[in-house]
Each structure stands twice: as structure tokens, then as C-alpha cells.
Motif scaffolding. Structure first.
Motif, mmCIF file in Angstrom:
data_model
loop_
_atom_site.group_PDB
_atom_site.id
_atom_site.type_symbol
_atom_site.label_atom_id
_atom_site.label_comp_id
_atom_site.label_asym_id
_atom_site.label_seq_id
_atom_site.Cartn_x
_atom_site.Cartn_y
_atom_site.Cartn_z
ATOM 1 N N ILE A 181 44.729 48.086 45.101
ATOM 2 C CA ILE A 181 44.271 46.710 44.880
ATOM 3 C C ILE A 181 42.962 46.711 44.106
ATOM 4 N N LEU A 182 42.059 47.597 44.491
ATOM 5 C CA LEU A 182 40.778 47.682 43.788
ATOM 6 C C LEU A 182 40.972 48.136 42.347
ATOM 7 N N GLN A 183 41.908 49.051 42.134
ATOM 8 C CA GLN A 183 42.170 49.546 40.789
ATOM 9 C C GLN A 183 42.730 48.438 39.898
ATOM 10 N N LEU A 184 43.601 47.606 40.468
ATOM 11 C CA LEU A 184 44.149 46.487 39.697
ATOM 12 C C LEU A 184 43.037 45.521 39.274
ATOM 13 N N CYS A 185 42.153 45.192 40.205
ATOM 14 C CA CYS A 185 41.047 44.268 39.889
ATOM 15 C C CYS A 185 40.122 44.861 38.838
ATOM 16 N N PHE A 186 39.862 46.148 38.939
ATOM 17 C CA PHE A 186 38.964 46.793 37.980
ATOM 18 C C PHE A 186 39.575 46.806 36.582
ATOM 19 N N GLU A 187 40.849 47.162 36.492
ATOM 20 C CA GLU A 187 41.504 47.228 35.186
ATOM 21 C C GLU A 187 41.613 45.847 34.554
ATOM 22 N N ALA A 188 41.730 44.812 35.405
ATOM 23 C CA ALA A 188 41.802 43.448 34.875
ATOM 24 C C ALA A 188 40.420 42.866 34.578
ATOM 25 N N GLY A 189 39.370 43.560 35.000
ATOM 26 C CA GLY A 189 38.009 43.054 34.780
ATOM 27 C C GLY A 189 37.665 41.879 35.661
ATOM 28 N N ALA A 190 38.381 41.714 36.766
ATOM 29 C CA ALA A 190 38.128 40.595 37.688
ATOM 30 C C ALA A 190 37.133 41.047 38.747
ATOM 31 N N TRP A 191 35.861 40.984 38.423
ATOM 32 C CA TRP A 191 34.829 41.505 39.323
ATOM 33 C C TRP A 191 34.656 40.613 40.551
ATOM 34 N N GLN A 192 34.765 39.321 40.380
ATOM 35 C CA GLN A 192 34.653 38.418 41.525
ATOM 36 C C GLN A 192 35.815 38.641 42.494
ATOM 37 N N THR A 193 37.020 38.795 41.940
ATOM 38 C CA THR A 193 38.180 39.090 42.785
ATOM 39 C C THR A 193 38.020 40.440 43.481
ATOM 40 N N LEU A 194 37.429 41.387 42.783
ATOM 41 C CA LEU A 194 37.198 42.709 43.379
ATOM 42 C C LEU A 194 36.311 42.593 44.618
ATOM 43 N N ASN A 195 35.218 41.833 44.500
ATOM 44 C CA ASN A 195 34.328 41.644 45.650
ATOM 45 C C ASN A 195 35.062 40.946 46.800
ATOM 46 N N GLU A 196 35.851 39.944 46.467
ATOM 47 C CA GLU A 196 36.564 39.211 47.518
ATOM 48 C C GLU A 196 37.568 40.100 48.231
ATOM 49 N N GLN A 197 38.293 40.920 47.474
ATOM 50 C CA GLN A 197 39.298 41.787 48.082
ATOM 51 C C GLN A 197 38.655 42.875 48.939
ATOM 52 N N ILE A 198 37.488 43.363 48.528
ATOM 53 C CA ILE A 198 36.786 44.364 49.347
ATOM 54 C C ILE A 198 36.434 43.778 50.708
ATOM 55 N N LEU A 199 35.907 42.555 50.692
ATOM 56 C CA LEU A 199 35.563 41.894 51.956
ATOM 57 C C LEU A 199 36.804 41.600 52.781
ATOM 58 N N LEU A 200 37.879 41.128 52.115
ATOM 59 C CA LEU A 200 39.099 40.754 52.825
ATOM 60 C C LEU A 200 39.737 41.953 53.509
ATOM 61 N N ILE A 201 39.892 43.041 52.763
ATOM 62 C CA ILE A 201 40.559 44.224 53.314
ATOM 63 C C ILE A 201 39.741 44.834 54.445
ATOM 64 N N SER A 202 38.417 44.872 54.291
ATOM 65 C CA SER A 202 37.575 45.504 55.312
ATOM 66 C C SER A 202 37.566 44.715 56.618
ATOM 67 N N LYS A 203 37.808 43.397 56.546
ATOM 68 C CA LYS A 203 37.744 42.558 57.748
ATOM 69 C C LYS A 203 39.110 42.346 58.395
ATOM 70 N N ARG A 204 40.146 42.962 57.856
ATOM 71 C CA ARG A 204 41.470 42.783 58.443
ATOM 72 C C ARG A 204 41.547 43.434 59.825
ATOM 73 N N ARG A 205 42.336 42.809 60.697
ATOM 74 C CA ARG A 205 42.420 43.259 62.080
ATOM 75 C C ARG A 205 42.968 44.679 62.171
ATOM 76 N N GLY A 206 42.252 45.512 62.947
ATOM 77 C CA GLY A 206 42.698 46.891 63.152
ATOM 78 C C GLY A 206 42.644 47.747 61.904
ATOM 79 N N GLN A 207 41.743 47.402 60.973
ATOM 80 C CA GLN A 207 41.667 48.158 59.722
ATOM 81 C C GLN A 207 41.250 49.603 59.994
ATOM 82 N N LEU A 208 41.907 50.542 59.335
ATOM 83 C CA LEU A 208 41.631 51.961 59.530
ATOM 84 C C LEU A 208 40.335 52.349 58.815
ATOM 85 N N LYS A 209 39.537 53.142 59.493
ATOM 86 C CA LYS A 209 38.248 53.505 58.900
ATOM 87 C C LYS A 209 38.415 54.395 57.665
#
Length: 505
Positions: free
Chosen positions: A98-126
Motif C-alpha cells: 500500500i505504501l509503495q502504491l502511494c509513493f509511486e503515485a506521488g500521493a503523499w497525503q494519502t501515504l500519511n493517511e494510510q500509515i496512520l490507518l494501518i497502524s491503528k487497525r485492531r490487533g495490528q501485528l508489530k
């Protein structure tokens, strides 16, 4: 919503359990990157091994014209399935894709949002969070502008805050952010950011990286003139850590010990960090004009092998050692350093400074005018040498040290002397001589009493009755020993004389 693509090109399952449902009832996973899926049926766990899909990425995720949001949504579904079955490799791969897709598309705002979203998901693996943070850190230097870079660093910093498994990454992020703040002229903010991290508690961080981080904290505190905090931070580094032999092989960590990560390539070596540490300590001690500690710092720099091998490096350092030895107040440590420096063979390469130190060791009165006339040019040249000038008050302190040396010499040769005679020997007025003598008595450098009505100075310490009796007893014992030896010699000569007379008769 994309339809799942059948990827079961080769399925391996067991036939021991007749009550299992047919494989056609399983919902396949829409990905070409994951080999293992797990389904729980009738309290039994069936492992389905997937081979690589023969289909192209366009068949899996749709045509290339599909939007970024659709691709991310598909990957998020994959990430959810992998996370729910505790598939570490699958969850990590989905998050990083997901991060690679955002980076290749140059969507930096989406990249930040996805980082926050994935890290806060329930039971996320460290492991997934750690891989995601490490990958996003590689994108920091490729951001289009400074604002985007700061926003990405802050996002990653927020994600890694409070998570011990990404504490090293958080320390590196804060260091990058502090460097940006410093380049913008915000020294105070950069120093405050660096002080938030206590890297000395990080067991997995390399020793050299820890030292480099703490030294950066000290430097920023010195830049903002926070000398108290700089001293506190500098005490986190023991000078003995620089004496470790880097050529020795590293010991293999035990099973119970945590694995220490390798330091990044931009971290200096241990000997280079030693030089940086003592240069920072010189800046700190220069604030208080602590000449003896500055001298000891230069002495430690002088002992570095790379410095000793290059005359262009050790000559300026040795000059500084000599000057700060002369500027240091007289005490046992200063005397020990002075004698050890005089024994250095390299001092013969700078004979003027050898002569300067010799004058301090010799118990003779130094004429200030002659000394300043000889070394004034050398003193002024220090501004152009390594380390810069010796300080604003260095010339005044040099004269003061010469006066103190002369008073010590006079106290060795005189038990009593008039104040006027002392002032003449020091080339000072009576008031100045009395002031300097009083300062030395207060600092307990020497013992003296001034009889102001008579204008007499006594350098002998007052003795109590016990000391006087002990001295008298000691002198009496020596006298009796001399008398006994004399009587023995007289008796011996008498016997020899009598024997000689008896032979003649």
C-alpha cells in the motif's frame, strides 16, 4: 469492487478428514503475493498452499486505469484477512505494498493517511508496523518539498511513539527533524526535540549510534548556551568507552540478550566520536575558563593514533596543551601534567614551548616583560591555529599565573620578607602584591601571614606545642646519635694509638 481471481493453480490438501467441505466452497484470496491461507472448519485447521498466480497484475487488481483508491481498498482487504489469521509475512507485504502504491503515485497525503490507518487497525501485528515505518523512512529523502518531508516525519513519529519495537526508528526520525529545524534557524526547538529521546536505554541500538546521538544533544545545548543541560547530557558518556579496542571481535550475543543492530553508514567511528566528544567538552569548559580541564581534553585528543601519526594535526594540539598548562592554576594535577608533557619527545619539534614549560618547572623568578616579549607573537598566532584563540581573558590569566609562580618561588627561598621587597621582586605595587598573596593564601596554595604594621610577611606555618615538642625530641635523638658516634670514633683512635706505642716500645 473487484472480483476475486481464482489463484489455486496447485492445491495440496489432506484426505484424512471425510467431514471436510469441498475445496470449491473456500473463498480464494485475491493476491499474487501470498502463499499461505488458513481456514478454520469444524475446529480443524486446513492449510492451503498457493503457488504463484499465472495471471498478470492487471487481471488481479483490474486494469491500469483503475483509481488508486480502488487498489488500496483491495490491498486493505488482503491485509485484513492476513492480519486476522496472524499471517506475519502476508500482513507485512500488504502494508508495504500500500505504501509503495502511494509513493509511486506521488500521493503523499494519502501515504500519511494510510500509515496512520494501518497502524491503528485492531490487533495490528508489530512486525507489519515496523516494516511499514522502515519503508516509509526510505521515502523521506525523496519528498518533493520540505513541508511534505516534515509532515511525513511527524506522521511516522506519531506512529512510532510509545512502541518499543520501533524506538530506534523513532530516534532516527527525531534526529532528522531536529536537523531540519536547525537548518531553519530554530536551535531551541531542535534541542528540545532531541532531548525527548533517551537513547542510553535502547538495548538494540549500536554503541556508536548511541554516542553520536548523545553528542548531537550536547552540541545543540551548547549552541543554545544551555550549559547546565549540556553537562548533564555529557555525563551519560563515560570517557572509558572510547578506550575499548575496536579491533577485537564482537562477542556473539546470548539467547537471552537482544540483538544489537548495525550502525548506519553515516555514523562516525569510535575514535572519530572520541575527537568530537572532547571538542564539545572543550567548548563547555571554555565557557567557565577551566584551563586545566581544557588541557586534559586536548591531551586526550593528542593520544588518538590518527592524530599522533600526522604532524600537521598533533603540532597544533601540542601547542594548545602547553598554553593551557601554563594558564592552569598550580595544583598537583597541573604539576603532574606539566612533568609528563616535558618528557614528550615531540616537544622538541616546538622548542619555544619546551622553553616555556621549563621556565615554569625551574624554581626561579620569571620576568613578565621578558616572557611576554618572547611569546607574544606565538600567543597571537593561536587564533589562526586549531581550536581558535585561547580566550578573552587568556593574556590576563597568563600574567596572573606568572605572578603566582614567582610568589611560590619566593616562598621556597624566604621564610620572612618585607612586603616592599616582595613587590619589587614581582614588579608590582605593594597593594597588588598584597592582593595576589592574599588570594593564594585563601585558595590554600601556600601558607603565609602578613604583619601589616611592620610590613613583614612570614611564610612559615604556625606550629602547635605538640609539633614543637616532637621536633625537639627528634633533634635531641639526632644529637645523641652524633655524640655516640663521636665517642666511638675517639675510643677507636685511642686504642689504635696505644697499640702503636706498645709496638714501638
Amino acid at each position: 469492487m473487484l472480483k476475486p481471481t481464482p489463484l489455486f493453480s496447485n492445491i495440496v490438501a489432506t484426505t484424512e478428514y471425510p467431514d471436510l467441505k469441498p475445496l470449491s466452497d473456500f473463498q480464494p484470496v485475491a493476491t499474487s503475493s501470498f502463499r499461505v491461507a488458513r481456514s478454520h472448519i469444524s475446529s480443524l485447521s486446513v492449510h492451503v498452499l498457493l503457488e504463484w498466480s499465472p495471471y498478470s497484475d492487471n487481471q488481479i487488481w483490474g486494469d491500469a486505469g483503475d483509481s488508486l483508491e480502488a487498489k488500496i481498498e483491495s490491498l486493505l482487504n488482503v491485509e485484513k484477512q492476513m492480519r486476522q489469521v496472524a499471517d506475519v509475512a502476508g500482513t507485512r507485504k500488504a502494508a508495504t505494498d500500500i505504501l509503495q502504491l502511494c509513493f509511486e503515485a506521488g500521493a503523499w497525503q494519502t501515504l500519511n493517511e494510510q500509515i496512520l490507518l494501518i497502524s491503528k487497525r485492531r490487533g495490528q501485528l508489530k512486525q507489519a508496523v515496523q516494516s511499514m515505518v522502515q519503508l516509509a523512512m526510505q521515502y523521506i529523502d525523496q519528498t518533493p518539498d520540505i513541508d511534505t518531508k516534515i509532515e511525513l516525519i511527524k506522521t511516522l513519529n506519531g506512529v512510532s511513539a510509545g512502541k518499543i519495537y520501533v524506538e530506534i526508528e523513532r530516534a532516527r526520525l527525531i534526529k532528522k527533524l531536529a536537523k531540519i529545524k536547525e537548518e531553519q534557524g530554530l536551535i531551541a526547538e531542535a534541542a528540545d526535540l532531541m532531548q525527548e529521546v533517551a537513547v542510553e536505554t535502547f538495548g538494540a541500538m549500536a554503541k556508536t549510534e548511541k554516542i553520536a546521538f548523545i553528542l548531537e544533544q550536547v552540541r545543540l545545548c551548547l549552541d543554545r548556551q544551555d550549559y547546565v543541560r549540556a553537562q548533564i547530557l555529557s555525563r551519560k558518556i563515560s570517557p572509558r568507552v572510547f578506550e575499548a579496542d575496536p579491533s577485537k571481535e564482537k562477542k556473539k550475543p546470548k539467547e537471552s540478550e537482544s540483538i544489537v543492530e548495525e550502525a548506519p553508514a553515516d555514523i562516525p567511528s569510535l575514535l572519530e566520536l572520541k575527537r568530537i566528544y572532547y571538542q564539545l567538552m572543550i567548548r563547555y569548559y571554555s565557557h567557565n575558563s577551566d584551563y586545566l580541564e581544557i588541557c586534559r581534553c586536548y591531551k586526550s585528543i593528542y593520544e588518538i593514533p590518527s592524530v599522533k601519526e600526522d604532524p600537521a594535526q598533533w603540532i597544533p594540539v601540542l601547542r594548545k596543551i602547553c598554553w593551557y598548562l601554563v594558564l592552569s592554576p598550580h595544583d598537583p594535577m597541573q604539576s603532574s601534567l606539566l612533568n609528563s608533557t616535558l618528557e614528550d619527545k615531540n616537544l622538541s619539534e616546538i622548542p619555544h614551548f619546551r622553553l616555556l614549560l621549563k621556565q615554569l618547572v625551574t624554581m626561579e623568578v620569571i620576568q613578565w616583560t621578558a616572557l611576554w616579549g618572547t611569546f607574544e607573537n606565538e600567543f597571537e598566532n593561536e587564533k589562526n591555529m586549531l581550536g581558535g584563540s585561547l580566550g578573552e581573558k587568556a593574556a590576563e590569566d597568563l600574567k596572573l599565573r606568572v605572578i603566582e609562580h614567582n610568589i611560590l618561588v619566593i616562598s621556597k627561598y624566604y621564610s620572612r620578607i618585607t612586603l616592599k621587597r616582595l613587590a619589587d621582586l614581582l614588579c608590582l605595587t605593594v597593594q597588588e602584591a598584597e592582593k595576589h598573596l592574599s588570594d593564594m593564601v585563601v585558595s590554600k596554595v601556600l601558607v603565609a601571614k602578613i604583619d601589616r604594621p611592620l610590613g613583614m610577611i612570614c611564610f612559615q606555618a604556625a606550629k602547635d606545642s605538640n609539633d614543637i615538642l616532637n621536633l625537639w625530641s627528634s633533634n635531641l635523638e639526632k644529637l645523641l646519635e652524633i655524640v655516640e658516634k663521636s665517642c666511638h670514633q675517639i675510643h677507636k683512635e685511642t686504642m689504635v694509638h696505644k697499640a702503636a706505642l706498645s709496638l714501638k716500645s
